[in-house]
Design an enzyme around this catalytic site. Structure first.
Site, PDB file in Angstrom:
ATOM      1  N   THR A   7       0.808  -1.221   0.000  1.00  0.00           N
ATOM      2  CA  THR A   7       0.000   0.000   0.000  1.00  0.00           C
ATOM      3  C   THR A   7       0.842   1.272   0.000  1.00  0.00           C
ATOM      4  O   THR A   7       1.985   1.277   0.507  1.00  0.00           O
ATOM      5  CB  THR A   7      -0.911   0.011   1.255  1.00  0.00           C
ATOM      6  N   TYR A  30      -1.493   0.063  10.477  1.00  0.00           N
ATOM      7  CA  TYR A  30      -1.818  -0.641   9.225  1.00  0.00           C
ATOM      8  C   TYR A  30      -0.644  -0.564   8.247  1.00  0.00           C
ATOM      9  O   TYR A  30      -0.159  -1.583   7.738  1.00  0.00           O
ATOM     10  CB  TYR A  30      -3.077  -0.043   8.586  1.00  0.00           C
TER      11      TYR A  30
END
Ligand code: UFG
Length: 338
Positions: free
Chosen positions: A127, A151
């Site tokens: 990501t 995350y």
């Protein structure tokens, strides 16, 4: 025939990849615990692959080594595409343990099971959140990786683990760093299905179902062209093609590498809102709220490396993504009351 294990294949990005893999002639084994994925999506994928290309769906949890190991005992897997993960930034701040256990420990189990069965190729769903607050945009792969939430840190840890495993054991990985994934299957068979939904495009579109709903815009005082946040929206079908290219690259003996997946173009929240009004042909009720915590002003990818090395050129526009997302929202509303 090449058999690919897809973890998280019943989820949003994973399911569109399964569809693309089937269409590219791969056999697919789906592994998903159905906590966030949907059995209805698996059923659609099985139907689409009447040719028998989805050879199995196995319900299981990556946190159990036995669950994932049994997949490799059952099937001759050639390579893995790994999507299964939690991906909510705000939740990861509130409950980091949930994220480290699931994302990091789950991946450790997967890698262990792979190597015990001599599988040394993996495409990994990483990501833009691994970059953290951007020092410059567009962001290329040389940009420092300083994630600002758990995350993003779980995904960066996994990238680092994969590098260590390459040096020690010869594991070859391609890490694909997604920017903002958008859109749905062009034929509206599958699409984005989160509950609760936090993402921009589905939230704008959902507010067109039912007259009382309004869309909540988070922050109009950013230092950007119109005061709202800028993001790079990459179409989920284009994204799936990048995974196919990455997989073929690894199957042809490619070395470990990593790529940004984005479009080189940023759109503001207000621009996305206008695109949604244009596609739906509706005046959408708008509520302007303060900033959402942790949102950087602008995130845009430099995607030249993926173009040069993988030959990946995203083709779909923001309007294409909003159109397919809207068609899918209508399917969700009609067929899967949520
Ligand atoms: N937004 C709104 N209203 C909403 C939802 C979003 O105004 O109801 C705004 C956000 O504030 C942000 C933009 O729309 O400015 C995009 O928000 P999304 O939640 O759609 O996407 P993010 O950029 O926050 O998140 C994406 C991925 C994450 C990933 C992150 C990396 O979805 O998984 O990029 O920064 F971690």
């Amino acid at each position: 025939m090449t058999t690919v294990l897809v973890t998280g294949g019943a989820g949003y990005v994973g399911s569109h990849n399964v569809m693309a893999l089937i269409n590219s002639g791969f056999n697919v084994v789906i592994f998903d615990n159905l906590e966030l994925g949907h059995i209805e999506i698996v059923e659609v994928l099985k139907k689409v692959s009447a040719s028998g290309k989805v050879i199995d769906f196995i319900e299981g949890n990556l946190k159990s080594f036995d669950d994932i190991n049994s997949v490799f005992n059952k099937h001759n897997i050639d390579a893995v595409v790994h999507f299964a993960a939690y991906s909510q930034v705000a939740e990861s701040v509130k409950d980091p343990q949930k994220y480290y256990f699931n994302n990091v420990y789950g991946t450790l189990n997967l890698l262990k099971a792979m190597m015990e069965h001599n599988v040394y190729r993996i495409v990994f769903s990483s990501t833009a959140a691994t970059y953290g607050e951007p020092e410059y945009v567009p962001i290329d792969e040389k940009h420092p990786q300083n994630p600002i939430n758990p995350y993003g840190r779980t995904k960066l840890m996994i990238e680092n683990i994969m590098d260590d495993y390459d040096r020690a054991y010869g594991l070859k990985s391609v890490r694909l760093r997604y920017f903002n994934v958008a859109g749905a299957d062009s034929n509206s068979r599958i699409g984005e299905w989160h509950n609760p939904e936090t993402h921009l495009i589905p939230n704008i579109l959902k507010s067109t179902f039912g007259s009382d709903k309004s869309f909540k815009m988070f922050g109009t005082d950013y230092n950007t062209k119109d005061g709202t946040c800028i993001r790079d929206y990459v179409n989920v079908e284009d994204l799936a093609q990048a995974h196919i290219l990455a997989l073929k690259y690894l199957l042809n003996g490619g070395e470990t590498s990593f790529y940004n997946l984005g479009t080189n173009e940023g759109s503001s929240v207000k621009e996305v809102f206008s695109a949604c009004e244009a596609v739906t042909n509706k005046k959408i009720k708008l509520e302007v709220l303060g900033r959402r915590e942790g949102d950087p002003a602008a995130l845009v990818a430099n995607n030249q490396k993926a173009a040069l090395k993988l030959g990946w050129i995203p083709k779909k526009t923001l309007t294409d993504s909003v159109t397919s997302a809207y068609n899918w929202e209508k399917e969700l509303d009609k067929n899967y009351k949520y």
